[in-house]
Motif scaffolding. Sequence first.
Motif, short mmCIF file in Angstrom:
data_model
loop_
_atom_site.label_atom_id
_atom_site.label_comp_id
_atom_site.label_asym_id
_atom_site.label_seq_id
_atom_site.Cartn_x
_atom_site.Cartn_y
_atom_site.Cartn_z
N GLN A 175 0.83 -1.21 0.00
CA GLN A 175 0.00 0.00 0.00
C GLN A 175 0.86 1.26 0.00
OE1 GLN A 175 -3.40 -0.21 -0.26
NE2 GLN A 175 -3.31 1.98 -0.61
N LYS A 176 1.92 1.28 0.82
CA LYS A 176 2.82 2.45 0.86
C LYS A 176 3.49 2.67 -0.48
CE LYS A 176 4.11 2.43 5.75
NZ LYS A 176 5.23 2.23 6.69
N LEU A 177 3.94 1.58 -1.10
CA LEU A 177 4.60 1.70 -2.40
C LEU A 177 3.61 2.15 -3.47
CD1 LEU A 177 7.11 1.40 -4.14
CD2 LEU A 177 6.54 -1.04 -4.39
N ALA A 178 2.41 1.61 -3.45
CA ALA A 178 1.38 2.02 -4.42
C ALA A 178 1.07 3.51 -4.28
CB ALA A 178 0.11 1.18 -4.22
N GLU A 179 0.94 3.98 -3.06
CA GLU A 179 0.68 5.41 -2.83
C GLU A 179 1.84 6.27 -3.33
OE1 GLU A 179 -0.17 5.68 1.35
OE2 GLU A 179 -2.08 4.63 1.14
N ALA A 180 3.08 5.81 -3.11
CA ALA A 180 4.25 6.56 -3.57
C ALA A 180 4.28 6.63 -5.11
CB ALA A 180 5.53 5.92 -3.04
N VAL A 181 3.94 5.54 -5.77
CA VAL A 181 3.91 5.53 -7.24
C VAL A 181 2.84 6.49 -7.74
CG1 VAL A 181 3.38 4.13 -9.29
CG2 VAL A 181 4.87 3.21 -7.50
N LEU A 182 1.67 6.46 -7.12
CA LEU A 182 0.57 7.32 -7.56
C LEU A 182 0.85 8.80 -7.32
CD1 LEU A 182 -2.48 5.15 -6.44
CD2 LEU A 182 -1.66 5.54 -8.78
N GLN A 183 1.69 9.12 -6.34
CA GLN A 183 2.01 10.51 -6.04
C GLN A 183 3.04 11.11 -6.99
OE1 GLN A 183 3.14 10.62 -1.92
NE2 GLN A 183 1.03 10.37 -1.20
N GLU A 184 3.74 10.25 -7.72
CA GLU A 184 4.75 10.73 -8.66
C GLU A 184 4.11 11.43 -9.85
OE1 GLU A 184 8.17 10.81 -8.50
OE2 GLU A 184 7.71 10.25 -6.44
N PHE A 225 0.70 9.72 -17.88
CA PHE A 225 -0.23 8.66 -18.28
C PHE A 225 -0.95 8.16 -17.04
CE2 PHE A 225 3.65 6.57 -17.15
CZ PHE A 225 3.32 5.32 -16.67
N ASN A 226 -2.08 7.50 -17.24
CA ASN A 226 -2.88 6.99 -16.13
C ASN A 226 -2.30 5.68 -15.63
OD1 ASN A 226 -4.79 9.09 -16.40
ND2 ASN A 226 -5.76 7.98 -18.08
N ILE A 227 -2.32 5.51 -14.31
CA ILE A 227 -1.80 4.28 -13.71
C ILE A 227 -2.91 3.61 -12.90
CG2 ILE A 227 -0.20 3.31 -12.04
CD1 ILE A 227 1.73 5.44 -12.69
N SER A 228 -2.99 2.32 -13.08
CA SER A 228 -3.86 1.48 -12.28
C SER A 228 -2.97 0.49 -11.56
CB SER A 228 -4.87 0.76 -13.18
OG SER A 228 -5.67 -0.10 -12.43
N ILE A 229 -3.09 0.43 -10.23
CA ILE A 229 -2.26 -0.48 -9.44
C ILE A 229 -3.16 -1.49 -8.75
CG2 ILE A 229 -0.60 -0.68 -7.55
CD1 ILE A 229 0.28 2.18 -8.17
N HIS A 230 -2.81 -2.75 -8.91
CA HIS A 230 -3.55 -3.84 -8.28
C HIS A 230 -2.62 -4.54 -7.29
CE1 HIS A 230 -6.89 -3.57 -11.19
NE2 HIS A 230 -5.93 -3.11 -11.97
#
Length: 177
Positions: A29-38, A42-47
């Motif tokens: 979850q922390k890594l996903a949030e960090a990626v989304l904040q960059e 382009f649009n990113i979807s993280i599963h």
Amino acid sequence: MAVLRPLDKLPMLNSGVLLLVGTDEALQQKLAEAVLQEKKDFNISIHLARSLPLPSERDHLRPRIDLIVFMIDIKSKYSLKNVETSLAYVDANFFLGKVCFLVTGVGRVNACSIDTNAVCKLGEAYCSPVLFCELELEGVRVATAQRLLRILQICAGHIPGVSALSFVSLMRKSDVD
């Protein structure tokens, strides 16, 4: 219980899909949030998934996955075993540059339960890059998110003239050197 295939669905325009597989949901979850904040263009979807296979009843709703990141906690043998078991559910074509292994917890060498050579051999066996990091540290987490974002851009085809196969050729070149 289907095997994940890289090209069984059409890509979405101007987007990338990242799948994080690992046993530590909080770090995912922390890594996903960090990626989304960059910052990205382009649009990113993280599963997030604890393990593979993914449930087949939702397969028709699942987008094409551009990059799979297997997260291995260096202080948990179960984490490595979980990844090794999950690899059986990934089509061989994914290993043409659309998979990487992310080893977490490397800042606590005294708490290691896994030999780093075992993880490196896993990367070699699957021709996939291995990244080592300490996601508990914010600066390292941001740098790791930036690296994964760049890899995702390449895997999703958003960098003209660069292919995900570049990772495979780099792995092969480092084996020769």
